[in-house]
Design an enzyme around this catalytic site. Structure first.
Site, PDB file in Angstrom:
ATOM      1  N   CYS A 185       0.867  -1.175   0.000  1.00 37.68           N
ATOM      2  CA  CYS A 185       0.000   0.000   0.000  1.00 37.68           C
ATOM      3  C   CYS A 185       0.905   1.227   0.000  1.00 37.68           C
ATOM      4  CB  CYS A 185      -0.997  -0.004   1.162  1.00 37.68           C
ATOM      5  SG  CYS A 185      -0.315   0.170   2.808  1.00 37.68           S
ATOM      6  N   CYS A 243       3.418   0.039  -8.352  1.00 37.85           N
ATOM      7  CA  CYS A 243       3.953  -1.288  -8.091  1.00 37.85           C
ATOM      8  C   CYS A 243       4.502  -1.867  -9.394  1.00 37.85           C
ATOM      9  CB  CYS A 243       2.863  -2.198  -7.532  1.00 37.85           C
ATOM     10  SG  CYS A 243       3.479  -3.803  -7.031  1.00 37.85           S
ATOM     11  N   CYS A 299      -2.116   1.408  -4.222  1.00 35.08           N
ATOM     12  CA  CYS A 299      -0.852   2.043  -4.605  1.00 35.08           C
ATOM     13  C   CYS A 299      -0.823   2.377  -6.096  1.00 35.08           C
ATOM     14  CB  CYS A 299       0.353   1.196  -4.214  1.00 35.08           C
ATOM     15  SG  CYS A 299       0.488  -0.402  -5.011  1.00 35.08           S
TER      16      CYS A 299
END
Length: 135
Positions: A14, A92, A88
């Protein structure tokens, strides 16, 4: 499975690695024991784990107070068999051969314990499913 062929590795990501990902990692460690390796990280890690998340987990008998937010590194994603993102966005890294899941959950930052409990309970339910799927 990737490098560690004996057991799967799950990475929870996150933004701040202070709430959702820490709670999910805590539940996975608790529910899976040493059958699954657990990692967590954030794209913009906070200075400390959210104290309300710590309190919510403590109510369920899980201590995450000693955990520290960590910066998301490519190595963690490469090591993981399952990457679970929680808000996120596109920060990522994506590597073929990994299983990716995006869990849409409210961010507990700034919320009181009454508002964090339902988030915690949803995370627990999703982690239980993940443990069952990974064996």
């Amino acid at each position: 499975m990737t490098e560690n062929a004996t057991k799967p590795t799950v990475l929870f990501v996150c933004v701040h690695n202070a709430g959702r990902s820490q709670m999910a990692a805590g539940y996975l460690r608790h529910l899976a024991g040493d059958r699954i390796d657990v990692l967590s990280a954030g794209s913009q890690p906070a200075d400390q784990v959210n104290p309300v998340a710590v309190a919510a987990m403590a109510e369920d008998g899980i201590d995450i107070a000693s955990q520290e937010p960590k910066l998301l590194a490519d190595a963690a994603v490469r090591r993981a068999d399952v990457v679970v993102t929680m808000g996120c966005g596109d920060e990522c890294p994506f590597y073929p051969g990994r299983r990716y899941e995006d869990w849409v959950l409210d961010d507990p930052a700034g919320l009181d314990i009454d508002a964090v409990r339902p988030i915690r309970d949803e995370i627990r339910a999703r982690v239980r499913i993940l443990v069952d799927e990974l064996g």
